[in-house]
Scaffold this motif. Structure first.
Motif, PDB file in Angstrom:
ATOM      1  N   PHE A 158       0.802  -1.219   0.000  1.00  0.00           N
ATOM      2  CA  PHE A 158       0.000   0.000   0.000  1.00  0.00           C
ATOM      3  C   PHE A 158       0.838   1.274   0.000  1.00  0.00           C
ATOM      4  N   THR A 159       0.280   2.264  -0.686  1.00  0.00           N
ATOM      5  CA  THR A 159       0.905   3.576  -0.785  1.00  0.00           C
ATOM      6  C   THR A 159       0.022   4.536  -0.006  1.00  0.00           C
ATOM      7  N   ILE A 160       0.564   5.105   1.049  1.00  0.00           N
ATOM      8  CA  ILE A 160      -0.243   5.984   1.903  1.00  0.00           C
ATOM      9  C   ILE A 160       0.086   7.431   1.545  1.00  0.00           C
ATOM     10  N   LEU A 161      -0.818   8.030   0.772  1.00  0.00           N
ATOM     11  CA  LEU A 161      -0.572   9.355   0.209  1.00  0.00           C
ATOM     12  C   LEU A 161      -0.922  10.454   1.220  1.00  0.00           C
ATOM     13  N   LEU A 162      -0.036  11.429   1.358  1.00  0.00           N
ATOM     14  CA  LEU A 162      -0.347  12.570   2.224  1.00  0.00           C
ATOM     15  C   LEU A 162      -1.531  13.317   1.627  1.00  0.00           C
ATOM     16  N   ALA A 163      -2.595  13.473   2.389  1.00  0.00           N
ATOM     17  CA  ALA A 163      -3.730  14.267   1.928  1.00  0.00           C
ATOM     18  C   ALA A 163      -3.804  15.527   2.800  1.00  0.00           C
ATOM     19  N   LEU A 164      -4.174  15.324   4.062  1.00  0.00           N
ATOM     20  CA  LEU A 164      -4.323  16.457   4.980  1.00  0.00           C
ATOM     21  C   LEU A 164      -3.530  16.118   6.238  1.00  0.00           C
ATOM     22  N   THR A 165      -2.406  16.768   6.419  1.00  0.00           N
ATOM     23  CA  THR A 165      -1.507  16.371   7.505  1.00  0.00           C
ATOM     24  C   THR A 165      -1.892  17.047   8.833  1.00  0.00           C
ATOM     25  N   SER A 166      -1.267  16.598   9.913  1.00  0.00           N
ATOM     26  CA  SER A 166      -1.700  17.020  11.250  1.00  0.00           C
ATOM     27  C   SER A 166      -1.026  18.301  11.734  1.00  0.00           C
ATOM     28  N   ASN A 167      -0.093  18.815  10.938  1.00  0.00           N
ATOM     29  CA  ASN A 167       0.672  19.979  11.405  1.00  0.00           C
ATOM     30  C   ASN A 167       0.035  21.302  10.962  1.00  0.00           C
ATOM     31  N   GLU A 168       0.539  22.392  11.529  1.00  0.00           N
ATOM     32  CA  GLU A 168       0.001  23.715  11.214  1.00  0.00           C
ATOM     33  C   GLU A 168       0.209  24.079   9.746  1.00  0.00           C
ATOM     34  N   GLY A 169       1.341  23.666   9.210  1.00  0.00           N
ATOM     35  CA  GLY A 169       1.675  23.969   7.819  1.00  0.00           C
ATOM     36  C   GLY A 169       0.686  23.389   6.814  1.00  0.00           C
ATOM     37  N   ALA A 170      -0.193  22.497   7.284  1.00  0.00           N
ATOM     38  CA  ALA A 170      -1.229  21.934   6.405  1.00  0.00           C
ATOM     39  C   ALA A 170      -2.102  23.044   5.827  1.00  0.00           C
ATOM     40  N   PHE A 171      -2.204  24.145   6.587  1.00  0.00           N
ATOM     41  CA  PHE A 171      -3.049  25.260   6.114  1.00  0.00           C
ATOM     42  C   PHE A 171      -2.355  26.146   5.080  1.00  0.00           C
ATOM     43  N   VAL A 231      -3.069   9.729   4.375  1.00  0.00           N
ATOM     44  CA  VAL A 231      -2.775  10.330   5.682  1.00  0.00           C
ATOM     45  C   VAL A 231      -3.749  11.489   5.901  1.00  0.00           C
ATOM     46  N   VAL A 232      -4.497  11.416   7.000  1.00  0.00           N
ATOM     47  CA  VAL A 232      -5.398  12.513   7.369  1.00  0.00           C
ATOM     48  C   VAL A 232      -5.219  12.788   8.864  1.00  0.00           C
ATOM     49  N   GLY A 233      -4.794  13.982   9.202  1.00  0.00           N
ATOM     50  CA  GLY A 233      -4.486  14.316  10.591  1.00  0.00           C
ATOM     51  C   GLY A 233      -5.722  14.400  11.482  1.00  0.00           C
ATOM     52  N   PHE A 256      -8.633   3.055   3.627  1.00  0.00           N
ATOM     53  CA  PHE A 256      -8.064   3.191   4.963  1.00  0.00           C
ATOM     54  C   PHE A 256      -7.376   4.544   5.084  1.00  0.00           C
ATOM     55  N   LEU A 257      -7.548   5.178   6.238  1.00  0.00           N
ATOM     56  CA  LEU A 257      -6.891   6.446   6.525  1.00  0.00           C
ATOM     57  C   LEU A 257      -5.916   6.252   7.685  1.00  0.00           C
ATOM     58  N   LEU A 258      -4.696   6.691   7.485  1.00  0.00           N
ATOM     59  CA  LEU A 258      -3.709   6.672   8.565  1.00  0.00           C
ATOM     60  C   LEU A 258      -3.798   8.023   9.268  1.00  0.00           C
ATOM     61  N   VAL A 259      -4.094   7.981  10.565  1.00  0.00           N
ATOM     62  CA  VAL A 259      -4.421   9.212  11.281  1.00  0.00           C
ATOM     63  C   VAL A 259      -3.392   9.545  12.367  1.00  0.00           C
ATOM     64  N   PRO A 260      -2.488  10.467  12.091  1.00  0.00           N
ATOM     65  CA  PRO A 260      -1.584  10.934  13.138  1.00  0.00           C
ATOM     66  C   PRO A 260      -2.243  12.090  13.884  1.00  0.00           C
ATOM     67  N   GLY A 261      -1.672  12.458  15.013  1.00  0.00           N
ATOM     68  CA  GLY A 261      -2.137  13.673  15.690  1.00  0.00           C
ATOM     69  C   GLY A 261      -3.045  13.437  16.874  1.00  0.00           C
ATOM     70  N   LEU A 264      -6.502   3.801  10.833  1.00  0.00           N
ATOM     71  CA  LEU A 264      -5.354   3.372  11.626  1.00  0.00           C
ATOM     72  C   LEU A 264      -4.927   4.604  12.414  1.00  0.00           C
ATOM     73  N   ILE A 265      -5.090   4.544  13.721  1.00  0.00           N
ATOM     74  CA  ILE A 265      -4.783   5.710  14.552  1.00  0.00           C
ATOM     75  C   ILE A 265      -3.364   5.581  15.071  1.00  0.00           C
ATOM     76  N   ASN A 266      -2.531   6.542  14.715  1.00  0.00           N
ATOM     77  CA  ASN A 266      -1.141   6.463  15.150  1.00  0.00           C
ATOM     78  C   ASN A 266      -0.899   7.199  16.461  1.00  0.00           C
ATOM     79  N   SER A 267      -0.128   6.572  17.317  1.00  0.00           N
ATOM     80  CA  SER A 267       0.391   7.276  18.481  1.00  0.00           C
ATOM     81  C   SER A 267       1.863   6.925  18.587  1.00  0.00           C
ATOM     82  N   SER A 268       2.696   7.941  18.773  1.00  0.00           N
ATOM     83  CA  SER A 268       4.131   7.678  18.882  1.00  0.00           C
ATOM     84  C   SER A 268       4.589   8.022  20.296  1.00  0.00           C
ATOM     85  N   ARG A 269       4.898   9.278  20.510  1.00  0.00           N
ATOM     86  CA  ARG A 269       5.484   9.723  21.792  1.00  0.00           C
ATOM     87  C   ARG A 269       4.655   9.336  23.008  1.00  0.00           C
ATOM     88  N   GLY A 270       3.326   9.455  22.908  1.00  0.00           N
ATOM     89  CA  GLY A 270       2.440   9.164  24.042  1.00  0.00           C
ATOM     90  C   GLY A 270       2.612   7.744  24.560  1.00  0.00           C
TER      91      GLY A 270
END
Lengths: 270, 270
Positions: free
Chosen positions: A141-154, A186-188, A206-211, A234-240
């Protein structure tokens, strides 16, 4: 892996958790630094402690490249360990690559064939011929960036210039690419209100959801607007999770945090 | 390196040629495959044969990652060789990276500090906080994808939705980012007619121009519309130079091709 296999794993584990393996040597327990490969030892302990609660692991390549050759060796060992010990796990190389056609083919081979990840994240800016080489791999699978979780998304992704936002154009356009059934996005989570619109364009993907967590997104909101018949999230959590403790009990504490999320997910799956 | 130093190198060598070190083991001379590190040996021979004709070398990281650990070792040896033997050369890591803030910092350190490249290419899709960590390095450059040389550039980059094309929004927006004086841009030669518009937005920036040669762009056209008072162009050629011959004379033939381009450039500089 197929999406059916991924969905069946989600049902079995009652979880759609992805754990981000973003290993920073300044944040891991001190006693690991004395081992030959602290990054791999850290990952192995996290995986051993959480693999029944998570359906996916996602190393971000930046954290490995930052340590040069040693980092690449740790990445190779980590994906090999996952593939051998837990072949049911959906693995994601969070690499955000993308280049002209023949060059993208090199990246695709590196991540999907040689390292043998199930998927890789890809940036859409260079368009069709930069993404299709990744899509050519069967059951990958290729998970394409659509709407990312960072401020720069705007800055660009939500810019409309009149008609519609760029991320929507990316979603719509990508559906026409060859082997687009191999796309995820990828959708934040920090932009939960956008999920309704996104599901109108890609109801089944499927949406990979960071943030969620550290970056402030709400799991409940994301599920409310983003979940589909086969979960589709797919809900991602890293640091937490991975940095829940910096002591010798880091793996145990990581499990506790993963368990909390799995419980929340189990409730939301009902 | 500063842009003044780069310009002075251009004046000295009467060239603004960048050679792309995109090494594919299936395309390099057979006799090199018997050496311990064929990729590095190939690069070293190309550099030795052309360093007085080129002001810049640009390894594309995809070609190194494709060979895993060995590839990364070859990349490290190549940049080390360039930095030690030819410190005047402007080095570009063609990596097209970009991620959320703290992760972009890891990439920036990897390429601009540890590997010690003079510059790195970065994708703009994730916006300001994904690019600014790269811009924070003094006398280092971030080469932002604006308008690429491939067909997929027309999927999103030139989309207008009414007002203006995305690549123009990228150019304009990026000028407001912190340390934007450290920005250069990728603009493909296959779209020479766009250079006039681009120069209205970024009159003084250096542009890295792929697509001359193999991809069909015209050097003369690019210079006509894209050159500024301090040249402001780095013209990349990869395959046309490095694969000029697959025999034992590969370095000699690469020099011949580089010399042709340098002669054309010298004429255009007058």
């Amino acid at each position: 892996m197929t999406t059916e296999q991924l969905y069946s794993q989600i049902q079995q584990k009652k979880s759609f958790l992805c754990i981000g393996l973003d290993v920073d040597l300044t944040k891991i327990p001190q006693h690991l630094l004395a081992t030959e490969d602290p990054i791999f030892e850290f990952n192995k302990a996290i995986i051993d402690a959480t693999h029944d609660l998570a359906v996916s692991y996602k190393p971000n390549t930046a954290f490995y490249e930052a340590y040069g050759l040693k980092g690449w060796m740790s990445l190779e060992k980590t994906i090999k360990y996952l593939n051998e010990k837990h072949p049911e796990i959906f693995t994601i190389a969070d690499a955000k690559r993308g280049d002209i056609g023949n060059t993208s083919t090199m990246y695709a081979k590196a991540f999907l064939e040689d390292l043998n990840f199930d998927s890789v994240t890809v940036a859409p800016y260079m368009g069709k011929d930069s993404v299709e080489p990744f899509l050519a791999f069967k059951d990958k699978f290729t998970i394409l960036l659509a709407l990312t979780s960072n401020e720069g998304a705007f800055d660009f992704q939500t810019k409309t210039n009149g008609e519609q936002e760029l991320y929507k154009t990316v979603l719509e356009t990508s559906k026409n690419w060859k082997n687009s059934e191999n796309l995820m996005y990828v959708v934040g989570a920090t932009k939960a209100e956008y999920f309704t619109e996104i599901r109108k364009i890609v109801p089944n993907s499927f949406l990979l959801v960071p943030g969620v967590g550290a970056q402030g997104g709400s799991l409940k909101e994301v599920c409310k607007y983003g979940m589909n018949d086969t979960v589709g999230l797919l809900i991602n959590s890293s640091r937490g999770i991975i940095y829940a403790s910096a002591g010798e009990d880091f793996a145990e504490k990581a499990r506790e945090e993963a368990l909390k999320m799995q419980h929340e997910m189990e409730a939301l799956l009902k």
